[in-house]
Design a protein around this motif. Structure first.
Motif, PDB file in Angstrom:
ATOM      1  N   ASN A   1      25.911  44.557  49.268  1.00  0.00           N
ATOM      2  CA  ASN A   1      25.836  43.618  50.385  1.00  0.00           C
ATOM      3  C   ASN A   1      26.313  42.223  49.995  1.00  0.00           C
ATOM      4  OD1 ASN A   1      25.036  42.537  52.862  1.00  0.00           O
ATOM      5  ND2 ASN A   1      23.435  44.124  52.958  1.00  0.00           N
ATOM      6  N   GLY A   2      27.418  41.794  50.588  1.00  0.00           N
ATOM      7  CA  GLY A   2      27.912  40.424  50.372  1.00  0.00           C
ATOM      8  C   GLY A   2      28.254  40.107  48.928  1.00  0.00           C
ATOM      9  N   LEU A   3      28.800  41.093  48.240  1.00  0.00           N
ATOM     10  CA  LEU A   3      29.060  40.936  46.805  1.00  0.00           C
ATOM     11  C   LEU A   3      30.168  39.918  46.538  1.00  0.00           C
ATOM     12  CD1 LEU A   3      27.709  42.585  44.608  1.00  0.00           C
ATOM     13  CD2 LEU A   3      29.725  44.052  44.546  1.00  0.00           C
ATOM     14  N   ALA A   4      29.913  39.026  45.569  1.00  0.00           N
ATOM     15  CA  ALA A   4      30.937  38.072  45.133  1.00  0.00           C
ATOM     16  C   ALA A   4      30.938  38.019  43.611  1.00  0.00           C
ATOM     17  CB  ALA A   4      30.640  36.694  45.704  1.00  0.00           C
ATOM     18  N   LYS A   5      32.140  37.929  43.038  1.00  0.00           N
ATOM     19  CA  LYS A   5      32.241  37.856  41.577  1.00  0.00           C
ATOM     20  C   LYS A   5      33.546  37.154  41.196  1.00  0.00           C
ATOM     21  CE  LYS A   5      31.561  38.834  37.229  1.00  0.00           C
ATOM     22  NZ  LYS A   5      30.415  38.280  36.475  1.00  0.00           N
ATOM     23  N   SER A   6      33.448  36.127  40.354  1.00  0.00           N
ATOM     24  CA  SER A   6      34.662  35.446  39.883  1.00  0.00           C
ATOM     25  C   SER A   6      34.766  35.571  38.371  1.00  0.00           C
ATOM     26  CB  SER A   6      34.605  33.958  40.239  1.00  0.00           C
ATOM     27  OG  SER A   6      34.701  33.810  41.629  1.00  0.00           O
ATOM     28  N   PHE A   7      35.996  35.614  37.904  1.00  0.00           N
ATOM     29  CA  PHE A   7      36.271  35.542  36.465  1.00  0.00           C
ATOM     30  C   PHE A   7      36.965  34.193  36.257  1.00  0.00           C
ATOM     31  CE2 PHE A   7      36.454  40.074  37.518  1.00  0.00           C
ATOM     32  CZ  PHE A   7      35.515  40.572  36.637  1.00  0.00           C
ATOM     33  N   ARG A   8      36.295  33.251  35.681  1.00  0.00           N
ATOM     34  CA  ARG A   8      36.802  31.865  35.601  1.00  0.00           C
ATOM     35  C   ARG A   8      37.317  31.444  36.985  1.00  0.00           C
ATOM     36  NH1 ARG A   8      38.526  33.785  30.512  1.00  0.00           N
ATOM     37  NH2 ARG A   8      37.164  32.987  28.880  1.00  0.00           N
ATOM     38  N   LYS A   9      38.644  31.210  37.104  1.00  0.00           N
ATOM     39  CA  LYS A   9      39.102  30.709  38.411  1.00  0.00           C
ATOM     40  C   LYS A   9      39.520  31.822  39.369  1.00  0.00           C
ATOM     41  CE  LYS A   9      40.336  26.107  37.012  1.00  0.00           C
ATOM     42  NZ  LYS A   9      41.343  25.267  36.412  1.00  0.00           N
ATOM     43  N   VAL A  10      39.486  33.074  38.899  1.00  0.00           N
ATOM     44  CA  VAL A  10      39.924  34.184  39.758  1.00  0.00           C
ATOM     45  C   VAL A  10      38.739  34.717  40.547  1.00  0.00           C
ATOM     46  CG1 VAL A  10      40.968  36.488  39.807  1.00  0.00           C
ATOM     47  CG2 VAL A  10      41.686  34.830  38.068  1.00  0.00           C
ATOM     48  N   ALA A  11      38.808  34.616  41.880  1.00  0.00           N
ATOM     49  CA  ALA A  11      37.758  35.184  42.726  1.00  0.00           C
ATOM     50  C   ALA A  11      38.094  36.652  42.961  1.00  0.00           C
ATOM     51  CB  ALA A  11      37.685  34.433  44.041  1.00  0.00           C
TER      52      ALA A  11
END
Ligand SMILES: Nc1ncnc2c1ncn2[C@@H]1O[C@H](COP(=O)(O)OP(=O)(O)OP(=O)(O)O)[C@@H](O)[C@H]1O
Length: 252
Positions: free
Chosen positions: A15-25
Motif C-alpha cells: 500500500n502506497g509503497l515508496a523507495k528511493s536509491f539516493r536521487k533515484v525514485a
C-alpha cells in the motif's frame, strides 16, 4: 510435496509503497494485494520498479514509505517469519560454478526449519539426472530449474519468481511455465515478474502494471483488454492492450 496447511485470504498487501536509491525514485506509489493461491503477474517497462517492489515484499529491501504485509507480518520487521514462508528466486548466476546441483539444494535446505525433501524436489524440477552436475556446466534452462528448486527448498507458502523465463528458448520457457503451473497447483501463491505477456496470459489470475514507480493497473487480463480499448483479444491482443496502456499512461 505434501503441504500441511496453506494460508487463506489476502497473503500480500502492498500500500502506497515508496523507495528511493539516493536521487533515484524507484517507487513512488505502488499498491496491490494478492490472494492466497493466486498467480499474480507484475509487468512494466525496464526500470519501472518491479524488482524493487518484490524485494520489499520479500523483506530484502525496506521501503521509505507505505506499508507491506506478507502473511500478516511486516517483512522488513519480521525477517524470520517471512524468510521461512516466502521463497524468493535466487539469482542463480550468483552460485559458485563448481557447486553441484544437489549440494546447492542441501546447502540451502539447511537454512530452513522445515525444508522440502531434496530428492523429491530434484524430481519435481526435472534435475534428478543432473544432480551431480556443477552449476557452471548447466544450460540456461537447467539453471532456471535450479532457481525454482532453490525458491521452493524452504517449503514456502508464497514464491516470488523474477524474470524466470527471460533468455530461454521456446521449449525452455514452456517447460518452466509448466513447472510454475505445478507450483500453483500445489496451492502455493505465485508472484511472477515478467516481460512476457503470454506468461501472464497462460499462468496468471491477475496482474499489476507498474510504470515509473507507480501502479497503473491491477486486474485480470480481460479487464486490461477492456480498459485499454484495444478489443477483446485475438493474436497479440494482450500485447496491444499492454502497450496501449503504457503509452496512454506515459502521455498522461
Ligand atoms: N540498488 C540500487 N541502487 C541504485 N538504483 C537502483 C538500485 N536498484 C534499483 N535501482 C533503480 O531503481 C529503478 C527501478 O529498478 P528496478 O530494478 O526495480 O526496475 P525493474 O522494473 O525491475 O526493471 P527491469 O525490467 O529492467 O528489471 C531503476 O531506475 C534502477 O536503476
Amino acid at each position: 510435496m505434501t503441504r500441511a496447511q496453506l494460508p487463506t485470504g489476502t497473503v500480500v498487501s502492498v500500500n502506497g509503497l515508496a523507495k528511493s536509491f539516493r536521487k533515484v525514485a524507484a517507487l513512488e506509489d505502488v499498491t496491490f494485494s494478492i490472494e492466497a493461491n493466486e498467480a499474480f503477474g507484475i509487468l512494466g517497462p525496464n526500470g519501472a520498479g518491479k524488482t524493487t517492489t518484490v524485494e520489499c515484499v520479500a523483506g530484502t529491501l525496506r521501503p521509505d514509505a507505505g506499508r507491506v504485509t506478507v502473511l500478516g507480518v511486516d517483512p522488513a520487521e519480521d525477517r524470520e517469519t517471512v524468510r521461512g514462508r516466502v521463497g524468493y528466486q535466487l539469482q542463480a548466476a550468483a552460485l559458485p560454478p563448481a557447486l553441484r546441483v544437489e549440494e546447492a539444494l542441501r546447502l540451502f535446505a539447511a537454512f530452513y526449519p522445515e525444508p522440502a525433501d531434496v530428492p523429491d524436489l530434484l524430481r519435481t524440477v526435472g534435475l534428478d539426472q543432473h544432480r551431480k552436475r556443477p552449476f557452471g556446466k548447466l544450460s540456461g534452462g537447467q539453471k532456471q530449474r535450479l532457481s525454482i528448486a532453490l525458491a521452493l527448498v524452504g517449503n514456502p507458502d508464497v514464491v516470488v519468481f523474477d524474470e524466470l523465463t527471460t533468455g530461454l528458448d521456446p521449449q525452455g520457457r514452456r517447460d518452466v511455465r509448466q513447472l510454475i503451473q505445478q507450483v500453483k497447483d500445489e496451492g502455493i501463491t505465485v508472484v511472477l515478474v515478467t516481460h512476457y505477456l503470454d506468461d501472464v496470459e497462460r499462468l496468471c489470475d491477475r496482474l499489476a502494471i507498474i510504470d515509473a514507480g507507480r501502479t497503473r493497473f491491477v486486474g485480470t487480463t480481460a479487464e486490461l483488454l477492456a480498459v485499454s480499448g484495444t478489443g477483446t483479444g485475438g493474436p497479440g491482443g494482450l500485447e496491444d492492450a499492454y502497450l496501449a496502456f503504457i503509452e496512454q499512461t506515459t502521455a498522461d
